[in-house]
Scaffold this active site. Structure first.
Site, PDB file in Angstrom:
ATOM      1  NE  ARG A 142      -2.588   0.644   3.578  1.00 53.51           N
ATOM      2  CZ  ARG A 142      -2.080   1.396   4.573  1.00 53.51           C
ATOM      3  NH1 ARG A 142      -1.822   2.671   4.386  1.00 53.51           N
ATOM      4  NH2 ARG A 142      -1.837   0.853   5.755  1.00 53.51           N
ATOM      5  CG  HIS A 146      -6.501   1.901   6.016  1.00 55.00           C
ATOM      6  ND1 HIS A 146      -6.541   0.632   5.480  1.00 55.00           N
ATOM      7  CD2 HIS A 146      -7.677   2.074   6.677  1.00 55.00           C
ATOM      8  CE1 HIS A 146      -7.687   0.056   5.814  1.00 55.00           C
ATOM      9  NE2 HIS A 146      -8.401   0.907   6.531  1.00 55.00           N
ATOM     10  CE1 TYR A 155       1.072   2.855   8.159  1.00 57.69           C
ATOM     11  CE2 TYR A 155      -0.190   4.444   9.432  1.00 57.69           C
ATOM     12  CZ  TYR A 155      -0.053   3.642   8.317  1.00 57.69           C
ATOM     13  OH  TYR A 155      -1.038   3.642   7.359  1.00 57.69           O
TER      14      TYR A 155
END
Length: 202
Positions: A142, A146, A155
């Site tokens: 990805r 999200h 992160y």
């Protein structure tokens, strides 16, 4: 939510927000298709994060033992929202779980549309022929957040993203690969590509 679409005419069940809830539903639908002798299968799509839920294991065990006509399609993009795969499992991804439950399992390049098509086609043929479920794990990554409420830079750092960009520069992005393939086969023109990109931005 705006992406919770469905269609009775197209046999598309609405997306469920609670993680993994659609996986056992697909096991039940596939079981129903088998006992009725239907020439059809149930397909459920989920991420590797959903495979950490208890429902996932119950669903696969149910489908394998009762021979549901179900295709379990896992999109492993290395992150369950902000949780990387290293914090999700210690084994070799999700595909081995299907093997453990006794079902045919396929790992495929999730960035190769043609490979995905052939893997899915073969899985469907196997499900209908042998009256048993199949698990597909599509490996991808990805690149973006999200969702609109996510901020992935919290992160994952620039070094990780740089590695991904370097990989893409070697193999090109899945969109570019498909564009070149379709253009080479005469199925897409430069003008059509420009029109599609413009339409997508609107």
């Amino acid at each position: 939510m705006p992406i919770h679409y469905g269609s009775r005419d197209l046999n598309i069940v609405t997306v469920s927000s609670p993680l993994c809830t659609q996986v056992p539903q697909a096991s039940g639908a596939g079981y129903n298709f088998r006992i009725r002798g239907d020439d059809r299968i149930a397909v459920t799509y989920f991420g590797e994060g959903a495979a950490s839920e208890g429902d996932f294991h119950s669903a696969l065990n149910f489908a394998a033992t009762l021979r549901s006509q179900t295709l379990f399609y896992c999109r492993n993009n290395m992150y369950a929202i902000s949780t990387p795969i290293d914090d999700q499992y210690a084994g070799d991804g999700i595909v081995v779980r299907g093997v453990a439950y006794g079902m045919p399992s396929i790992r495929v390049d999730g960035n190769d549309l043609i490979a995905i098509y052939h893997a899915t086609k073969k899985a469907r043929e196997l499900i209908l022929k042998e009256k048993r479920p199949v698990l597909i794990e599509a490996i991808s990554y990805r690149v973006g957040d999200h969702s609109t409420s996510d901020f992935s830079q919290r992160y994952r750092d620039e070094e990780e993203m740089k590695k991904w960009e370097e990989l893409l520069s070697k193999f090109s992005s899945p969109i570019q690969r498909m564009e070149r393939y379709l253009t080479k086969r005469g199925l897409l023109t430069e003008e059509r590509t420009k029109a599609l990109r413009k339409d997508a931005l609107n």
